[in-house]
Design a protein around this motif. Structure first.
Motif, PDB file in Angstrom:
ATOM      1  N   ALA A  38       0.844  -1.192   0.000  1.00 36.70           N
ATOM      2  CA  ALA A  38       0.000   0.000   0.000  1.00 36.70           C
ATOM      3  C   ALA A  38       0.879   1.241   0.000  1.00 36.70           C
ATOM      4  O   ALA A  38       2.085   1.156   0.263  1.00 36.70           O
ATOM      5  N   PRO A  39       0.303   2.397  -0.279  1.00 30.21           N
ATOM      6  CA  PRO A  39       1.095   3.625  -0.246  1.00 30.21           C
ATOM      7  C   PRO A  39       1.803   3.872   1.079  1.00 30.21           C
ATOM      8  O   PRO A  39       2.860   4.495   1.110  1.00 30.21           O
ATOM      9  N   ASP A  40       1.253   3.375   2.175  1.00 28.95           N
ATOM     10  CA  ASP A  40       1.910   3.582   3.472  1.00 28.95           C
ATOM     11  C   ASP A  40       3.025   2.572   3.727  1.00 28.95           C
ATOM     12  O   ASP A  40       3.642   2.576   4.794  1.00 28.95           O
ATOM     13  N   GLY A  41       3.291   1.694   2.756  1.00 26.00           N
ATOM     14  CA  GLY A  41       4.363   0.715   2.875  1.00 26.00           C
ATOM     15  C   GLY A  41       3.943  -0.615   3.482  1.00 26.00           C
ATOM     16  O   GLY A  41       4.730  -1.557   3.516  1.00 26.00           O
ATOM     17  N   SER A  42       2.704  -0.712   3.947  1.00 28.19           N
ATOM     18  CA  SER A  42       2.240  -1.978   4.518  1.00 28.19           C
ATOM     19  C   SER A  42       1.932  -2.977   3.404  1.00 28.19           C
ATOM     20  O   SER A  42       1.526  -2.601   2.306  1.00 28.19           O
ATOM     21  N   LEU A  43       2.151  -4.248   3.709  1.00 30.40           N
ATOM     22  CA  LEU A  43       1.870  -5.310   2.734  1.00 30.40           C
ATOM     23  C   LEU A  43       0.366  -5.470   2.562  1.00 30.40           C
ATOM     24  O   LEU A  43      -0.399  -5.330   3.521  1.00 30.40           O
TER      25      LEU A  43
END
Length: 152
Positions: free
Chosen positions: A54-59
């Protein structure tokens, strides 16, 4: 864009909003710069698809076992035929930049559909994790208008 796009108010990204405000006050034509930013955001979004983040870096949430069986063991998320990632596009004018996909199911994957057990797998937005879209966009704006970057 009928499928899915999101609105990101540049006011939430202070550096971007400040630069855009200055450019508008100077009477600058924004379409060329917004087109360049659109190209950047399309590429950044496609890279995140490959990493399944995701844009926040979470998978992204992993596929359900029944989905993997239906896909004959393919564990790639949102890329069975690569239609969604291949239809990420942008539309720029002097007033706005839209980035998204014209696929009707794009919103389902972005926001999820609880009634059908489809989790949200956010794929569209400005990154806050490993990449820094705000900095990249600000750099594009400054480069485009040949302005010196303050405090850099």
């Amino acid at each position: 864009m009928a499928g899915s796009n999101i609105s990101i108010d540049a006011g939430g990204a202070n550096a971007i909003a400040d630069v855009i405000t200055q450019l508008i006050q100077q009477g600058q034509q924004l379409k060329p710069a917004l087109s360049q930013i659109g190209e950047y955001l399309v590429e950044a979004t496609q890279e995140r698809f490959q990493l399944e983040v995701a844009p926040d870096g979470s998978l992204w949430e992993p596929l359900a076992p029944e989905t993997i069986r239906r896909k004959n063991g393919d564990t790639r998320i949102l890329r069975q035929r690569s239609t969604l990632v291949d239809t990420i596009l942008y539309d720029a004018s002097d007033e706005q930049l839209l980035v998204g996909s014209n696929m009707e199911y794009a919103a389902t994957h972005q926001f999820g559909r609880e009634d059908d057990g489809i989790p949200a797998r956010e794929w569209l937005g400005l990154t806050t994790g490993p990449w820094n879209d705000e900095e990249a966009i600000t750099d594009i704006l400054y480069d485009h208008f040949n302005q010196d970057l303050p405090n850099r």
